[in-house]
Structure formats: C-alpha cells, structure tokens
Design an enzyme around this catalytic site. Structure first.
Site, PDB file in Angstrom:
ATOM      1  N   LYS A 166      36.370  18.017 -23.721  1.00 31.53           N
ATOM      2  CA  LYS A 166      34.925  17.884 -23.542  1.00 31.53           C
ATOM      3  C   LYS A 166      34.374  19.074 -22.755  1.00 31.53           C
ATOM      4  CE  LYS A 166      30.820  16.013 -23.623  1.00 31.53           C
ATOM      5  NZ  LYS A 166      30.176  16.101 -22.355  1.00 31.53           N
ATOM      6  N   GLU A 173      28.930  24.875 -26.219  1.00 25.71           N
ATOM      7  CA  GLU A 173      27.501  24.505 -26.255  1.00 25.71           C
ATOM      8  C   GLU A 173      26.648  25.538 -25.499  1.00 25.71           C
ATOM      9  OE1 GLU A 173      26.929  20.234 -25.196  1.00 25.71           O
ATOM     10  OE2 GLU A 173      25.475  21.028 -23.780  1.00 25.71           O
TER      11      GLU A 173
END
Lengths: 296, 296, 296, 296
Positions: A166, A173
């Site tokens: 993650k 991102e």
C-alpha cells in the site's frame, strides 16, 4: 459471518455499509457515542462468536498501536486482528508479535479507493499467514471490487507485505498526480491551447494516459475551470515520505516519486524558500544582481 | 597595444579599467554620450591601428548580432572581433561566418568573475583559431587573474568553444548555489543549530565544501542574518536554460542542474503552482481531502 | 595538555600527528597491537591526568556506541568524551545521557578535511555545553586550520549540533560533486571542446565556480585524462542518506542533494534499472516498440 | 466521403482499416509499391473529389515537411491537409503558411493509442480553423473511440494546438511510466513482497492508481515475470525532449517529466556515467576512497 469493525470515520463507515451489503453482520465500535454500536471493545468482543475477526480502521501510529494493545488483552486465542489503516509496514511485525504472545493472529491490509470505495469496492493488499487470509476471505471478497478476485486483491506475502504494498501504491500515486499536474500546467502555459479542460477530457478514451485519476481531473476541472478557487498548498499524509525512506534503505533511485513529495513540501513554504533566498543572495554578492525585497 | 571596447556597462567599464592598468590603450564605445570615448563605431575604428582588436561587451542576442553586423561593414581584413558577452554558443558560428566573408577574424570568449573581476581578474574561456588567440593574448593576459595562465585562461577549441564552456560553467554555478542553498535551509530547519551563520563560516577553511561561493554566502549572512530582508524570487539569465537544452541535445542526464533551474522557475510563481493546484484538486476528488481556498 | 585518542585508522593517525605537532601529549588506543600506545581503554585512562579528554575516532554506529559504553564504565566524573567520528546526530543524545549518568561530559564534533586534514587542518563543528567546549579548545585549535578560529571551527549548539552540521556539510558535498560531474559530462559530450581538462583547470582562478573540489577535479583529470581507468560505480557512506531523511522529517524540498544521492544508487545497479525495464516493457506493450534483449 | 492517406506504415495501415470500417473510401499512398493504392501523390489527388482531405501519417521532421511541400504544388484551393504524425508543434505554423499561399487549408492532429488504436480507437487532439475541423469531422469520428465525442476528441485551438497537446500528452506518459517503474522497483527490492506481479495486478480495480498503462504492465509481467529477458535500455522519440524544452520556454518547473526523460538517457550510457566517474574520482582525491577500476 460476523465482523468487528473498530473506527467508524469516513472510511470505516463506508466499509461497514459495503460489508453489510454482502450479508455480513457488522458490529462497529467508535469512541463517539452517536455512531458506535457498542460501548467498549469488551462489549464488541462479547457480541462476536469465536473465532472473531476484528478490523481496525483508525489513524496510523499511536491510535492503531493502542487498539492492538487493548485487543491483545481482550480477545481470545484463535481470533484474528486485521489492521486496515494506513500504518507504516514497520509497525506490523511488532503488532503481530504482541498479539501472537496471546495466540491471536494478525493480518495487515492496505486499502485503496478513497471515498469511491463504497460504490466501486476497495483494492486490497494483504500480508500474513495463508490460513488466516483464507479465514478472512469473505470479508475481503465483500470489500474488493466486482470482477476477478486477483484484479482487486492480493495476498502479497507475510506480515508487513500488505502495508508495504500500500505504501508503494501511494508512492506511485504521488508520481502519477504530479505527472498529470505538470501536464496540466504545460497546457495552461501555452496560449495556443484554448480549451484546457476539453483537451484533458479528450484524453479519457483511447489514449495512452487514460486512467481513473485522469477522469477525476476532468471532474475537478469541470467543477472549477482554471482551478481558481483553490490554493496550491498540498499536504502529505506519510506514505510518500515512507516510500522515499524505504527507497533509501534499499538504495533505489526514486527520482520521480521524491520530486513529487518535495513539490508538496515546497507548496507549503508560505514565507518562501530559504534555499532560493540563499541563491538570490549569492547572485547579488557575485554579480551585483538586484534582490527582490521581502514583503513583511 | 590597443583595444577597441564596445559596451561600457558595469562589466565593460570594469574590464576597461583592468586592461588599462596593464598598460594597454583602450578606446571605448558606448551609445551613452557620458561614458563613451568616441561618437561611433567608425570613429572607434579610425582611432585604432591595424590589425585592430575589437571586444564586444554588450547584451547577448540581437544587440551583439547587430554590433557584429556593423563591424563587418566597418572593419578591415585582418582585424579581430572578440565577443566577450554571454552569447549562446550557437550564435558564434553565424557571427564568424559573417565576418569571415570580409576577411575579419572572430573569437568568442566566455568571461567569469562578476563584479569581483576588476580586482581578482576574470576567468576566460576562448574559442577560435590559434593564431588569432595568440594575437589577442596580451588582452587576455591583462584580464585574467594573476598566477599561471592555464589556471584562469583556456583556448578550449574552435569558434563556439569559449561560449559553450562558459555556458557549462554557469550551469555548474546553478548546481553549486542550489546545493549550498539546500544546506543552508537544512541548518535553519533544525533547532539544534543555534548559530547558522557561524556554522557556514566554519566551513570556509579546511573542509571539503570550501569555495569562493561559500565565502560569499558568509558575507551575505553577515550582512543579513536569516536573509529576512529578501524574497526568494530568483531570476535566471539564459545560460542555465541553454545548458539544459544542450543536455537534451546530447542526451546527458542533467538531474541536478535542471532541478536548480526549475527551483528558480518555481520561486517566481507568485500565484502558486498550477501543478500543485491540480494535485490538490485530485486529492480532494478521490479522498475527500479538504483543499485550501485561494486568496484573491 | 593531554589527549586520549581512541581509533588510529587513517583519520585517527593523521589527527594524532597534527595534535602532537601542537605540543599536546597524545595517548592512542587501537585494537591493533602494532599501532596502539596502550593495551586497553583502562590503561589509556590511567595514562591521562584528570580531567581527561578522550576523543573517539572509530566507525559510526555500533563501534562508537560500544566504546562510549565502555568509557562510561572506565572514566571518572568530570572527564570529557568527544565523538569525532561520522556518527548520525541522533546517536549523540543517547551517548550523552549514558555518560551523564556517571558525571562524564560529552561533545560531538563533525570533522571535515579527509586525507588533506593532516597538512591543511580540519574543519570542526561542535555540539555540547559551552564550558566543556572551552576545556577542549586547545585540542580543537590544534586540529583546525591556521587562520581565524571562526573560519574553521564552530560551536554550533547543544549536543547533536556538531554531527548535524557535519551531516549537512556532507549533503552539500554530494550536491557540489554532482554539479561538477554534470558539468564535466557536458564538456565531454560536445566536440567543440577540444581540451576538457584545460577548460576545467581554467576555472580554478577568477571564476564563480572555483573551489577546493574543483582543484581536486583538475588533479584527478591530470592523473587520468578522460577518467578512462575508473568505473562510475560510486559508494555512499551514510551521511547523504541521513540528510535526505532529515529533509523529510523537516519537510525541506531537497531536490538537488537527493538527486545526487540517487545518482550514486543508480551507478551501482549492475544488472540495470528495474524501473527502466518496466518502462521499456510498457513501451513495447502499447507501441510495439522493440525492447533490447538482456545480456545474460 | 473520401480520404487520401499518405503513409501506410504500422500506424497508417491500422488507421486505414479503421476509417474504411466506418464506410469511408480511403485512397492510400506509400512509396512501397506493395502496399500503395496509387503510384504518386498526383494520382492520389486525381482519385479524390474536391474538396479533398489528405491525411499525412509519415515520420515527423523532413519527411513530413517534404510531403507538405509536394502537396502544396499538387492540391487545389479549398483542399485540406491534416498532419497526423508526431510532428513538433513548431512545424505546424510554417506548414500552414506554405499551404495557405495556395489556398489549401491545414489541420494538425495529435494521435494517441499506439497499436491498440485499431480496435480501441485513437485519442485525437486537433488544431486549426473551426470550419475545416467541421469538414473533416467524419474522419475524426471514424478514428476516435466509441463513446461521447469529447472523451476522445478535442479541437484544442488554432494551428499547432493539436501537436502541442499531443506533446504534453506524451510528456505525461513519460512521468506515468516512470512512476509505475519506480513502484515496480520498490516491490522487487523488498523481500516481504513474495508476489510482485500479483500485487500490481491487484491494483487494476478499485485503487487510485488504476489505469490502462497499469493493465499493460500486468500483461508485460505475466509474459515475463521479473522482466528477465529485457535490458533497461530505453529509447526516447522526441516528444519528451520537446516537452522539457517547452517547459524551459514557458518557465514551468517540470521536475518529474524531466527526471523521467533523464532516466532514459542514463539507461543508454553503456560505458557508465561520466558524471559519476568524476564524482568517484573526487571521492578518491579528498578521502582516499578506493575507486572501482573500469572494465576494458
């Protein structure tokens, strides 16, 4: 099937809704009386049949660690705790060890999808032992998007792997958003481009750069063309920093993701950049170039 | 020995003083009547004996090109024109060709040293033919610093080499200044460092990072500790840009010098960074993160 | 005046010589019998009159921590330990606390100058209490370069400030070296530049970029023009990494120093960059662009 | 409706198929006799009824300019030439001017989609006059993806806007690919991640980073897990360079896209980085650090 869910904030509340929609009985705990189903973690435990699955969805760091500690005292051997928050992956091993001493199992689960997860489902990255992952699979299936399981869920490795994955996801991102941002700025800088929003919208089908983030950028531009209502001040929430720190640990050259992180830091320097003040002062010293006076 | 000097601005005037101090007769031309020795380039030519050496010290681009054009009409075969300004090296070949058609020779000379050159001498990087460099050597010797010639002067290659070398020199300068600036910022960010100026001053002898720029940074900090009187707004004067453009032409990865250039661009975005506005808008779209409102 | 010196490696041995040359009596300890003056830290202590000053010059991390621990057991209240190694500044507070429990004082001292320090003196950055700095000043004066004290020595702040300052110094060093490296590469890339070494040598007087590192680059190029005998494989020794990590802690945008660090990481990827393999694979996927086969 | 199509390479041939499938009559010209429909541009003109639309799909630079020149001589007033190649947007104005002198109209059209465009349709960004865009709209509609026109087509502005938009699109593409590449490398660097491909595949639904490029990365990893068959050598085809050059023209800080471009440059330095050789040589000079010998 039952789930104990600790933390009913924006993310937690949405996840409860999605899990319940899959026919799973959710008992939620939150310190705020107006949203909680039970008065305490002990009561939460009592409402669940063994073996229990308790999902933590609270802020990372001390709040998560504190909850793990309490659950270690309250839960029973064979129960499973899943940390679904944005914890640093280095927190997982200590958490697992603490629980393991009481015979309680631990999974870490990175969750992506933001406020859209309620309707689209959440991308899930899980770390831990195979058998505990199997036990919790109905929960994961309820949370993940429709479609093949492997396109929205992965058992990435042992404890810690889920949060590491993650963390990297969020690092990417940062890089993606900065790339689109730089492209947006290039369009706004060139007078030939008379329709910036339209140009970006035209990229949403057929092109190489199409993505969900691009769709969101179009939404944002349609709501506020020129982005005139917002400042460039951009917070960061930890995972970008951790990604760069892990890159340093692994000697990975991370030029793009680090540049995206540093751009956010710079956006928050409201008195200007001390670095550039030094550069400006140096130019004045050797070249007699004028410096611009500070506005006080 | 005589020198015709065109352009008596800050740099040109200092250079005239230094060349004269070496016993060379300087005839200066400048469009401003109060500083010029002669009324026109024609009169400049008439005051010099052949073969003439005419040094251009005017802004790069059109002003330099225009002067070269006029000198091509006025000077005589065997004369030498030296462009000592901060011209882009790609201007040198056209200038040389134009003059060569009239039998006039051309040298390009990158000049470093800023306002300190008058007392310290100027670092000189020259491009052109060997024999013309030899002819002009007394001028170069007058301008360059005391000490061995090769430590303040180089005949780097054919026409264009001098300005290319100067361009790279300035690109390095961008990187050095940004490095010191980042270090300065790191010192100011850490409460343990109670004496920022003193720390930087302590680096000026014995350390690996000692340099003339570091000495100047100490001067700047002693004049304005905390650099509180200046803004971070930092112009750039072309050579940093050209360096990055040439890096692209040569496929050289120029991460540091380009980052230094981009930092200056960012320092001048007074309405904030459009890139970060887009990033902030995206964060709001997917995560519901609050955006900071623009100040209008 | 006496000094106990622990660690007689390349740096330690040079420092002993320099301190002795200033008339200070040095008792050195090193685990290697052929270089040590005493057989143990206890014997070192016995050879020094109270209040003792013991300077550690051993590898950072565990070796330094281990020596501090032993000295805490051996030394007496009022003695001073100075860590002159390249320790992370976050080690200083724990070291000081450990010693303070026994009434022993602690100073941290960043030391710059490399193998040249023996003849040029060392730049010194010190953290700790004012009175202990004063006690040790004759040692600092012996080690620092000739000239005004404040140009080669600073008492930067409380415990930790010295190593923090040294860390930043080394971060700057990364940026400076990368800047010169990029400039060197730009010169080698352009055929107009017929004399790369000569061009760089000509920058050593009068120019804005002159520095000690530039002098060293000229030495290196005169020894091996074209740098044909060496690979680009470049280690890093910790302080660059720590600088970037502290930048993250302080939210300082550190684009240049981090790029310099990442360039070193990349230089050591002997099987190529996984990042670029992924980029190359993507280009093939969407554009049908050929990929270059791996050499096995 | 008819279309003249010049250039029947990989892209051109696919586009012919797609336009024909929409019921438009395509006359193709290519210098290779085995693929062309006509023997010359003159014959192409003769096969089309006025007003003609001729689409150029040939390499950018001289080949495109040469074809425009020939078409200026052959076509008739009122005809339209569309440059669909990857031309630099600065070529458009000269092309338009040349044709305009003969009364021929010009549109520039950036085309994205690669080898997948045949089935998915192509994202189109167009520059030119409104009325000529309207005339050519059936062609654009045939080429663009299914769905709302504005999600795969934009009339971005006057002549040049289409290629500028495509250039920026490709710049973003560089940044996105580098971001995914860095994330991939971070996963491969961490032993906790036992299933790298699976982790990336799990990002393809529900997550913030999902995109078409991510889908392609999964395809590539499923074909060659570990990317062991390919080298990291990565070409660039011009548009990344132009994007950085335009960023410099517009003073836009383009840290991420430029870093992505520079990473490709670095991937092609098969004798190693001259910059890092200089850094390594400097470390040896001041610190006596060993250098790694070159492999000859």
């Amino acid at each position: 099937m039952q789930l104990g869910l600790v933390g009913l904030g924006k993310m937690g509340a949405n996840m409860r809704t999605r899990v319940q929609a899959a026919g799973i009985d959710v008992v939620g705990y939150d310190p705020r009386p107006e949203v909680t189903d039970v008065a305490s973690l002990s009561e939460l435990k009592d409402k669940l049949s063994a073996p229990r699955i308790v999902w933590l969805m609270v802020p990372s760091g001390d709040p998560t660690r504190e909850n793990v500690k309490q659950l270690a005292d309250i839960l029973e051997p064979g129960d499973i705790v899943i940390d679904g928050g944005n914890s640093r992956f280095t927190d997982d091993e200590p958490n697992a060890t603490l629980l393991d001493a009481k015979g309680i199992h631990y999974l870490d689960c990175g969750v992506s999808g933001g406020v859209w997860g309620l309707q689209n489902g959440y991308g899930l990255m899980v770390g831990g032992d195979k058998e505990h992952v199997a036990t919790a699979m109905p929960i994961f299936d309820a949370l993940r998007p429709e479609g093949p399981r492997e396109e929205g869920f992965v058992h990435a490795g042992p404890v810690g792997a889920g949060h590491y994955a993650k963390m990297v996801h969020n690092g990417i991102e940062y890089g993606l958003m900065q790339s689109y941002g730089e492209g947006y700025e290039m369009l706004t800088a060139e007078p030939l481009i008379e329709d910036v929003t339209g140009t970006i919208k035209a990229w949403t089908r057929g092109t190489v750069v199409r993505s969900w983030l691009l769709d969101l950028l179009v939404r944002a531009l349609e709501e506020d063309p020129g982005l005139t209502e917002i400042s460039d001040y951009t917070p960061d929430s930890g995972e970008g920093r951790w990604t760069v720190e892990e890159a340093i640990n692994h000697a990975v050259p991370l030029n793009v993701i680090s540049a995206a992180l540093f751009a956010r830091f710079a956006s928050r320097q409201e008195d200007g950049s001390p670095t550039l003040k030094a550069v400006s002062a140096l130019r004045n010293q050797f070249g007699g170039h004028a410096m611009k006076a500070a506005e006080h």
